[in-house]
Design a protein around this motif. Sequence first.
Motif, PDB file in Angstrom:
ATOM      1  N   GLN A  49       0.981  -1.499   0.051  1.00 47.27           N
ATOM      2  CA  GLN A  49      -0.573  -0.388   0.006  1.00 47.27           C
ATOM      3  C   GLN A  49       0.658   0.884   0.039  1.00 47.27           C
ATOM      4  O   GLN A  49       1.174   2.517   0.287  1.00 47.27           O
ATOM      5  N   THR A  50       1.841   1.425  -0.979  1.00 46.30           N
ATOM      6  CA  THR A  50       3.297   1.893  -0.843  1.00 46.30           C
ATOM      7  C   THR A  50       2.499   3.658  -1.008  1.00 46.30           C
ATOM      8  O   THR A  50       1.884   4.657  -0.903  1.00 46.30           O
ATOM      9  N   VAL A  51       1.648   3.333  -2.377  1.00 48.43           N
ATOM     10  CA  VAL A  51       0.961   4.620  -3.399  1.00 48.43           C
ATOM     11  C   VAL A  51      -0.759   4.272  -3.407  1.00 48.43           C
ATOM     12  O   VAL A  51      -1.036   2.607  -4.398  1.00 48.43           O
ATOM     13  N   HIS A  52      -1.236   4.807  -3.299  1.00 47.15           N
ATOM     14  CA  HIS A  52      -3.555   4.995  -3.206  1.00 47.15           C
ATOM     15  C   HIS A  52      -4.154   5.802  -4.534  1.00 47.15           C
ATOM     16  O   HIS A  52      -2.760   6.975  -4.858  1.00 47.15           O
TER      17      HIS A  52
ATOM     18  N   ASP B 217      -3.481   9.564  -4.462  1.00 46.20           N
ATOM     19  CA  ASP B 217      -1.843  10.342  -3.882  1.00 46.20           C
ATOM     20  C   ASP B 217      -1.436  11.028  -4.637  1.00 46.20           C
ATOM     21  O   ASP B 217      -1.251  11.236  -6.293  1.00 46.20           O
TER      22      ASP B 217
ATOM     23  N   ILE C 253       2.290  12.625  -4.900  1.00 47.92           N
ATOM     24  CA  ILE C 253       3.427  11.811  -5.436  1.00 47.92           C
ATOM     25  C   ILE C 253       4.384  12.417  -6.206  1.00 47.92           C
ATOM     26  O   ILE C 253       4.403  13.491  -6.716  1.00 47.92           O
TER      27      ILE C 253
ATOM     28  N   ASN D 141       5.166  10.930  -0.390  1.00 51.89           N
ATOM     29  CA  ASN D 141       4.010  10.693  -0.925  1.00 51.89           C
ATOM     30  C   ASN D 141       3.758  11.204  -0.321  1.00 51.89           C
ATOM     31  O   ASN D 141       3.312  11.993   1.293  1.00 51.89           O
TER      32      ASN D 141
ATOM     33  N   GLN E  91       0.029  10.545   2.101  1.00 47.43           N
ATOM     34  CA  GLN E  91      -0.299   9.714   2.799  1.00 47.43           C
ATOM     35  C   GLN E  91      -0.803   9.735   4.017  1.00 47.43           C
ATOM     36  O   GLN E  91      -1.297   8.614   4.860  1.00 47.43           O
ATOM     37  N   ASN E  92      -0.889  10.132   4.712  1.00 52.68           N
ATOM     38  CA  ASN E  92      -0.864  10.419   5.672  1.00 52.68           C
ATOM     39  C   ASN E  92      -2.110  11.669   6.146  1.00 52.68           C
ATOM     40  O   ASN E  92      -2.495  11.457   7.417  1.00 52.68           O
TER      41      ASN E  92
END
Length: 303
Positions: free
Chosen positions: A141-144, A147, A149, A190, A193-194
């Motif tokens: 789940q590094t990138v959705h 997101d 980036i 990212n 991501q938070n």
Amino acid sequence: MQDKIADQVEEVIKEDVWGTIREFLLYEIFHFGDDKDPIVLTVWLLLFVVFIFLTTSIVLKFISRVATRKLPHESRVKFVSVFSFLKYFVNVIVLLVALDSIGFNITAVFAASAALLVGVGLALQTLIQDIISGIFIFVDQTVHVGDIIELEGKVGRVEEIKLRTTRAVTIDNKVLVIPNHKYLTSTLYNWTQNGTLTREAVEVGVAYGSDVNLVKDLLIKAALNNKNVLKSPEPLVLFTEFADSSLNFKIIFTLNDSFTSAIPKSEMRFEIDRLFREHNVTIPFPQRDVHMFNQTVTKNEMN
């Protein structure tokens, strides 16, 4: 007597029909290699492989439908991408097992195509690396999708994650097609991501002798006057440096959409310039002292 003749005719017809079918099924489409280790493809072998492929396809489709029935849309898209890769892998395994089970000489095939397989493997090295990286992205789940980036100095909003590439759109509506192996070989930032909230900053310098408390109030006012800046948490002003020609400040504020952060930052710089002019706060430019010496050279010195 007639019944006996009829039975004999029927038996001959059956034997002839079965013989024709058997001859058709055993018909060799091609024969390659020597008599010791031949590679033979018959009609029966071809039909059997087609049947196995159809059965495997139906089973995999059923498994995919059951597995994604209760998944949300985003998770379903990721599962389908990973499952498509696994489907190819399963089909290759099933093909090899099916050929081996009916006596097709798999070893001879591998031996005949060893050099070709090595060349194909080298050519597809980057492709396989992209696919494996894509699986890692889905798993950890590094990138959705959605997101923001930053990769190798390029910033974009992720629109689609595929097994080999990721598609992102920049703020100027240009499409970035990123090979997935870049995530493993480069540093990825990212921004969201938070969460969608991000802390941004604008820096400015003022002349020595300026009222630093007034500067602080004006910077906070410029931030709060911008409709894109959130009121909570409140903007924060940092006195960052006594520089050579200026007193440097940084105004830190929170945005709900960092993808368009360049626009509110620009608006804030316009507002800061207006407020500084209104309150006679000077933004300096670098200054240097140049010393010039007038030296007279006599004829004796020249000689």
